[in-house]
Design a protein around this motif. Sequence first.
Motif, PDB file in Angstrom:
ATOM      1  N   TYR A 108      -6.022  33.731  27.880  1.00 28.99           N
ATOM      2  CA  TYR A 108      -4.952  34.111  26.954  1.00 28.99           C
ATOM      3  C   TYR A 108      -4.080  32.911  26.650  1.00 28.99           C
ATOM      4  O   TYR A 108      -3.654  32.179  27.540  1.00 28.99           O
ATOM      5  CB  TYR A 108      -4.100  35.236  27.555  1.00 28.99           C
ATOM      6  N   ASP A 109      -3.861  32.697  25.370  1.00 26.91           N
ATOM      7  CA  ASP A 109      -2.915  31.693  24.877  1.00 26.91           C
ATOM      8  C   ASP A 109      -2.136  32.380  23.762  1.00 26.91           C
ATOM      9  O   ASP A 109      -2.726  32.755  22.750  1.00 26.91           O
ATOM     10  CB  ASP A 109      -3.667  30.476  24.351  1.00 26.91           C
ATOM     11  N   PRO A 110      -0.832  32.590  23.927  1.00 29.66           N
ATOM     12  CA  PRO A 110      -0.089  33.348  22.913  1.00 29.66           C
ATOM     13  C   PRO A 110      -0.192  32.756  21.524  1.00 29.66           C
ATOM     14  O   PRO A 110      -0.223  33.481  20.529  1.00 29.66           O
ATOM     15  CB  PRO A 110       1.360  33.312  23.437  1.00 29.66           C
ATOM     16  N   ARG A 111      -0.272  31.434  21.425  1.00 27.08           N
ATOM     17  CA  ARG A 111      -0.381  30.817  20.107  1.00 27.08           C
ATOM     18  C   ARG A 111      -1.735  31.099  19.466  1.00 27.08           C
ATOM     19  O   ARG A 111      -1.818  31.459  18.291  1.00 27.08           O
ATOM     20  CB  ARG A 111      -0.143  29.312  20.218  1.00 27.08           C
ATOM     21  N   TRP A 148      -2.836  42.309  17.943  1.00 25.01           N
ATOM     22  CA  TRP A 148      -1.402  42.224  18.249  1.00 25.01           C
ATOM     23  C   TRP A 148      -1.152  42.015  19.742  1.00 25.01           C
ATOM     24  O   TRP A 148      -0.224  41.336  20.125  1.00 25.01           O
ATOM     25  CB  TRP A 148      -0.686  43.490  17.773  1.00 25.01           C
ATOM     26  N   TYR A 149      -1.968  42.631  20.565  1.00 32.60           N
ATOM     27  CA  TYR A 149      -1.879  42.481  22.009  1.00 32.60           C
ATOM     28  C   TYR A 149      -3.289  42.282  22.563  1.00 32.60           C
ATOM     29  O   TYR A 149      -4.247  42.810  22.006  1.00 32.60           O
ATOM     30  CB  TYR A 149      -1.242  43.720  22.668  1.00 32.60           C
ATOM     31  N   THR A 165       3.076  35.330  12.783  1.00 28.77           N
ATOM     32  CA  THR A 165       2.305  34.462  13.669  1.00 28.77           C
ATOM     33  C   THR A 165       3.225  33.689  14.598  1.00 28.77           C
ATOM     34  O   THR A 165       2.995  33.613  15.813  1.00 28.77           O
ATOM     35  CB  THR A 165       1.455  33.476  12.847  1.00 28.77           C
ATOM     36  N   LEU A 192       5.172  36.216  17.143  1.00 29.11           N
ATOM     37  CA  LEU A 192       4.333  36.743  18.227  1.00 29.11           C
ATOM     38  C   LEU A 192       3.823  35.641  19.135  1.00 29.11           C
ATOM     39  O   LEU A 192       3.443  35.910  20.285  1.00 29.11           O
ATOM     40  CB  LEU A 192       3.156  37.529  17.647  1.00 29.11           C
ATOM     41  N   ALA A 193       3.801  34.413  18.629  1.00 32.93           N
ATOM     42  CA  ALA A 193       3.380  33.298  19.477  1.00 32.93           C
ATOM     43  C   ALA A 193       4.520  32.790  20.346  1.00 32.93           C
ATOM     44  O   ALA A 193       4.313  31.965  21.221  1.00 32.93           O
ATOM     45  CB  ALA A 193       2.845  32.161  18.617  1.00 32.93           C
ATOM     46  N   GLY A 194       5.742  33.310  20.083  1.00 35.06           N
ATOM     47  CA  GLY A 194       6.893  32.850  20.840  1.00 35.06           C
ATOM     48  C   GLY A 194       7.357  31.476  20.393  1.00 35.06           C
ATOM     49  O   GLY A 194       7.912  30.711  21.175  1.00 35.06           O
ATOM     50  N   ASN A 199      -3.914  33.542  20.265  1.00 39.13           N
ATOM     51  CA  ASN A 199      -4.062  34.972  20.011  1.00 39.13           C
ATOM     52  C   ASN A 199      -3.256  35.412  18.800  1.00 39.13           C
ATOM     53  O   ASN A 199      -3.713  36.229  17.997  1.00 39.13           O
ATOM     54  CB  ASN A 199      -3.630  35.770  21.246  1.00 39.13           C
ATOM     55  N   SER A 200      -2.046  34.875  18.667  1.00 43.86           N
ATOM     56  CA  SER A 200      -1.213  35.250  17.525  1.00 43.86           C
ATOM     57  C   SER A 200      -1.803  34.742  16.224  1.00 43.86           C
ATOM     58  O   SER A 200      -1.841  35.469  15.222  1.00 43.86           O
ATOM     59  CB  SER A 200       0.198  34.685  17.719  1.00 43.86           C
TER      60      SER A 200
END
Length: 397
Positions: A201-204, A333-334, A33, A36-38, A206-207
């Motif tokens: 989209y928010d990477p956090r 995942w994406y 988590t 992938l969230a950076g 979504n992850s």
Amino acid sequence: MRKILAIFWKDTIIRFSSLSEWLFFLILPIIFTVVLAGGTGAPADNRIRLVVTDLAVSPLSEQLITELEHSDVIRPDVKELEKAENDLEGRKVSAMVVIPADFTFENLKKGKLTLEFRQLPNDLNAIASEQAVQAAINKVSSSVEIAINSVAMAEQVHPFASQNERQAYFDTAMKQAQEKIDNAPLLMDVQLAATSDEIEYDPRANSSAGQLITWVFIPLIGISSLFAFERQKGTLRRVLVTPTMKSTYLIGTILGQVFWAIVQMALLIGFGILVMKLQWGQNVPALIVMLISSALAAAALGVMLGAFVKTEGQASGLSIMTGMVMALLGGCWYPIELFPKVVGTITKILPTRWAMQGMLDLVLRGQGMKAILPEAGVLLGFAAVFLFIGVWRFKYE
């Protein structure tokens, strides 16, 4: 009920008897988590880093640094001269500013002051930094010039009784000038874009949602390996020759796995709220509905798969592969928007797609019960179909 709880407890002991289970239950989901969230926390500051050395440490230099911090272009990083020079020489930054020791209001009233600006040659970030520094200087200079003129005009009307009174008037005038400049109406309205981005989209977010679904679906689909293991060992037939109905055995098995899946999801959601600062708890009833419907769909898929596999090894491999493929194609995942349109349409046959959509409706879009009911309904439909096939094809050995 006692038999159901006994089956529940037996499966719990079997599942958590291995230390590796704890790795897959909590540690790996959190690691994936975060990766992938950076990283966690607030979104990164993407402004250009500018090292600043303050040799004056005066009210005027503090005001200039404050103005630099308000810039949308640069992010000042105050350092000692030697460290700042090392950063520039090591090309860690594109430019640096040295505020001289004489950078004070008293010297500014006497005449012009000079800042030292050093930059890497032919560097676009350095050029942008220079322009941002110049804008900050102009803003500070304007407020100081207004304050000086105000003091001069006030002195013509009524001379100040002391230097302290004169300084107090100057400070007040400059503060008011700064406020007027900050609140000045814009003469030009700049629009960066006329259309909005259709992809949310928010990477956090979504992850967090994607890894929650991935790492919960895989062990729930792994119910198939539990059935295969007990068939291989002969324990399944021995259980069912006792006064225990097939429905009791299935309810106990599914209930136990779904319970621990919800516990796992709750822990991952807690991590998302406390560490990643995500808004998972905006609508708790809707969240509970999504968690239960997602877990039931995955568990029913495991029951169906368990009716067809022959060995525990086959079931374990197939469970992991099925869970990973479904998570990937379901947008866990994406973002699903990155896939071709035809793939996005086809993936609607996957429960992970609907689970991910419902989770994002909650954590990303801030929606409630009404928004997630279609996704929850589809997931419960999957659960009903999978469970029917699994019970129909259920084998003792």
